[in-house]
Design a protein around this motif. Structure first.
Motif, PDB file in Angstrom:
ATOM      1  N   THR A  31      -7.536  -1.703  -3.736  1.00 42.63           N
ATOM      2  CA  THR A  31      -7.767  -1.185  -4.875  1.00 42.63           C
ATOM      3  C   THR A  31      -9.032  -1.661  -5.692  1.00 42.63           C
ATOM      4  O   THR A  31      -9.170  -1.095  -6.551  1.00 42.63           O
ATOM      5  CB  THR A  31      -6.751  -0.825  -5.657  1.00 42.63           C
ATOM      6  OG1 THR A  31      -6.198  -2.609  -5.897  1.00 42.63           O
ATOM      7  CG2 THR A  31      -5.263  -0.419  -5.062  1.00 42.63           C
ATOM      8  N   GLU A  33       8.000   4.959   0.881  1.00 41.59           N
ATOM      9  CA  GLU A  33       6.368   5.099   0.173  1.00 41.59           C
ATOM     10  C   GLU A  33       6.238   6.663   0.008  1.00 41.59           C
ATOM     11  O   GLU A  33       5.323   7.295  -0.067  1.00 41.59           O
ATOM     12  CB  GLU A  33       5.648   4.973   1.508  1.00 41.59           C
ATOM     13  CG  GLU A  33       5.690   3.423   1.775  1.00 41.59           C
ATOM     14  CD  GLU A  33       5.246   2.927   2.998  1.00 41.59           C
ATOM     15  OE1 GLU A  33       4.513   3.828   3.645  1.00 41.59           O
ATOM     16  OE2 GLU A  33       4.632   1.719   3.254  1.00 41.59           O
ATOM     17  N   ASP A  69      -2.831  -4.687  -1.096  1.00 37.90           N
ATOM     18  CA  ASP A  69      -3.220  -3.627  -1.936  1.00 37.90           C
ATOM     19  C   ASP A  69      -4.161  -3.955  -3.013  1.00 37.90           C
ATOM     20  O   ASP A  69      -4.984  -3.236  -3.513  1.00 37.90           O
ATOM     21  CB  ASP A  69      -1.881  -3.263  -2.728  1.00 37.90           C
ATOM     22  CG  ASP A  69      -0.860  -2.303  -1.811  1.00 37.90           C
ATOM     23  OD1 ASP A  69      -1.396  -2.230  -0.468  1.00 37.90           O
ATOM     24  OD2 ASP A  69       0.102  -2.116  -2.019  1.00 37.90           O
ATOM     25  N   ILE A  91      -5.344   3.662  -3.035  1.00 41.77           N
ATOM     26  CA  ILE A  91      -4.122   4.177  -3.115  1.00 41.77           C
ATOM     27  C   ILE A  91      -3.578   4.055  -4.694  1.00 41.77           C
ATOM     28  O   ILE A  91      -4.032   3.613  -5.439  1.00 41.77           O
ATOM     29  CB  ILE A  91      -3.262   3.191  -2.239  1.00 41.77           C
ATOM     30  CG1 ILE A  91      -3.484   1.700  -2.629  1.00 41.77           C
ATOM     31  CG2 ILE A  91      -3.603   3.375  -0.718  1.00 41.77           C
ATOM     32  CD1 ILE A  91      -2.777   0.583  -1.799  1.00 41.77           C
ATOM     33  N   LEU A 118      -0.860   5.652   5.371  1.00 38.51           N
ATOM     34  CA  LEU A 118      -2.276   5.739   4.771  1.00 38.51           C
ATOM     35  C   LEU A 118      -3.137   5.679   6.135  1.00 38.51           C
ATOM     36  O   LEU A 118      -4.040   6.287   6.316  1.00 38.51           O
ATOM     37  CB  LEU A 118      -2.723   4.724   3.758  1.00 38.51           C
ATOM     38  CG  LEU A 118      -2.596   5.270   2.320  1.00 38.51           C
ATOM     39  CD1 LEU A 118      -3.077   4.581   1.337  1.00 38.51           C
ATOM     40  CD2 LEU A 118      -3.600   6.654   2.340  1.00 38.51           C
ATOM     41  N   CYS A 157      -1.099   9.063   2.690  1.00 40.17           N
ATOM     42  CA  CYS A 157       0.142   8.170   2.301  1.00 40.17           C
ATOM     43  C   CYS A 157      -0.484   6.721   2.539  1.00 40.17           C
ATOM     44  O   CYS A 157      -1.510   6.501   2.782  1.00 40.17           O
ATOM     45  CB  CYS A 157       1.052   8.412   3.675  1.00 40.17           C
ATOM     46  SG  CYS A 157       0.437   9.069   4.754  1.00 40.17           S
ATOM     47  N   GLY A 158       0.669   5.706   2.290  1.00 44.25           N
ATOM     48  CA  GLY A 158       0.108   4.292   2.070  1.00 44.25           C
ATOM     49  C   GLY A 158       0.307   3.743   3.471  1.00 44.25           C
ATOM     50  O   GLY A 158       0.658   4.151   4.343  1.00 44.25           O
ATOM     51  N   SER A 207      -3.001   8.680  -1.127  1.00 47.74           N
ATOM     52  CA  SER A 207      -4.501   8.272  -1.191  1.00 47.74           C
ATOM     53  C   SER A 207      -5.114   8.768  -2.194  1.00 47.74           C
ATOM     54  O   SER A 207      -4.474   9.940  -2.648  1.00 47.74           O
ATOM     55  CB  SER A 207      -4.918   8.441   0.368  1.00 47.74           C
ATOM     56  OG  SER A 207      -4.986   9.977   0.460  1.00 47.74           O
ATOM     57  N   MET A 245       0.865  -1.177   0.020  1.00 46.88           N
ATOM     58  CA  MET A 245      -0.141  -0.098  -0.083  1.00 46.88           C
ATOM     59  C   MET A 245       0.753   1.177   0.120  1.00 46.88           C
ATOM     60  O   MET A 245       1.631   1.395   0.810  1.00 46.88           O
ATOM     61  CB  MET A 245      -0.961  -0.043   1.235  1.00 46.88           C
ATOM     62  CG  MET A 245      -1.716  -1.371   1.403  1.00 46.88           C
ATOM     63  SD  MET A 245      -2.164  -1.309   2.798  1.00 46.88           S
ATOM     64  CE  MET A 245      -1.296  -2.779   3.248  1.00 46.88           C
ATOM     65  N   THR A 246       0.542   1.868  -0.669  1.00 46.21           N
ATOM     66  CA  THR A 246       1.887   3.044  -1.056  1.00 46.21           C
ATOM     67  C   THR A 246       1.770   4.122  -0.203  1.00 46.21           C
ATOM     68  O   THR A 246       0.618   4.612   0.268  1.00 46.21           O
ATOM     69  CB  THR A 246       1.413   3.498  -2.387  1.00 46.21           C
ATOM     70  OG1 THR A 246       0.023   3.899  -2.375  1.00 46.21           O
ATOM     71  CG2 THR A 246       1.599   2.534  -3.453  1.00 46.21           C
ATOM     72  N   ARG A 261       2.514   3.036   2.394  1.00 42.00           N
ATOM     73  CA  ARG A 261       1.885   2.194   2.682  1.00 42.00           C
ATOM     74  C   ARG A 261       1.450   2.264   4.196  1.00 42.00           C
ATOM     75  O   ARG A 261       0.490   2.043   4.791  1.00 42.00           O
ATOM     76  CB  ARG A 261       2.309   0.645   2.586  1.00 42.00           C
ATOM     77  CG  ARG A 261       1.916  -0.514   3.588  1.00 42.00           C
ATOM     78  CD  ARG A 261       3.039  -1.784   3.145  1.00 42.00           C
ATOM     79  NE  ARG A 261       2.290  -2.321   1.698  1.00 42.00           N
ATOM     80  CZ  ARG A 261       1.220  -3.072   1.530  1.00 42.00           C
ATOM     81  NH1 ARG A 261       0.487  -3.455   2.732  1.00 42.00           N
ATOM     82  NH2 ARG A 261       1.155  -3.585   0.753  1.00 42.00           N
TER      83      ARG A 261
END
Length: 221
Positions: A105, A167, A101, A140, A7, A24-25, A172, A1-2, A4
């Motif tokens: 998504t 990251e 992720d 993300i 977020l 953020c992720g 987001s 999760m970017t 990651r």
């Protein structure tokens, strides 16, 4: 999760606001500068979902096929160590991150791969983590890089996998408006992960515990 681990700032109430503000992720377990525990820390987190997703396989080798949207790129460095067992741990650890992720998504809405690559507290936390994104109507986008990945074999069926995440290029994105919430790069763009994996009867190295430390100086690069 970017971006990651950033977020999500908690595994419970208040996470949605953090997603929108932090931009953020996310990771499934996190210690921030304030030492707050995030989803997936080995203290455990209760799953938000009423039932665990089924791990229905779709790939030729019996593993779930994981795909990510075109606007999300995950890079895993150091996949080959020369040791077949360690390489398997690295591979399944990477798939675990990709699986989470994919659920966030929407490319794996049923979370089949999450159930395949997680067990125990990590599975509970991953379900809770994905549910918070859904609740916030946030997804993300961007890029995340995973590096300095190191495996320590504890037994034939247990291993510790540690790694860093950059990251800084992950953000987001509001599902409805498609607006990307870009934020500046700070020390919190770098996250250190400490995970435990256990090999199940099918030979899959499942993540059972995960703790992440945001703002990790050893990961700044």
């Amino acid at each position: 999760m970017t971006r990651r681990s950033r977020l999500l700032t908690t595994a419970t109430a208040g996470v949605a606001a953090a997603l929108l503000l932090a931009g953020c992720g996310g990771g499934d377990g996190d210690k921030s500068d304030s030492n707050s525990k995030i989803a997936g820390a080995d203290t455990g987190a209760s799953a938000s979902a009423s039932a665990s997703p089924s791990a229905s396989a779709s790939a030729a080798d019996g593993r779930p096929k994981i795909t990510l949207p075109s606007d999300l790129t995950l890079t895993f460095e150091g996949a080959q160590t020369g040791d077949a067992v360690k390489d398997a741990v690295l591979a399944d650890g990477a798939e675990r991150m990709r699986a989470t992720d994919a659920a966030i998504t929407g490319t794996d809405p049923k979370g089949a791969a999450i159930a395949y690559y997680n067990t125990g507290k990590a599975l509970e936390a991953a379900l809770s983590w994905v549910a918070e994104f859904k609740k916030a109507n946030v997804t993300i986008t961007g890029k995340a890089r995973y590096y300095d990945r190191n495996v320590t074999l504890k037994s034939k069926t247990s291993a510790i996998l540690t790694f860093c995440a950059d990251e800084s290029q992950g953000f987001s994105k509001d599902k409805k408006t498609k607006k990307i919430n870009k934020t500046p790069v700070t020390k919190n763009s770098y996250v250190f992960y400490n995970t435990r994996l256990d090999k199940n009867s099918d030979g899959v190295w499942q993540t059972s515990q995960i703790i992440s430390t945001r703002g990790a100086t050893q990961c700044e690069s």
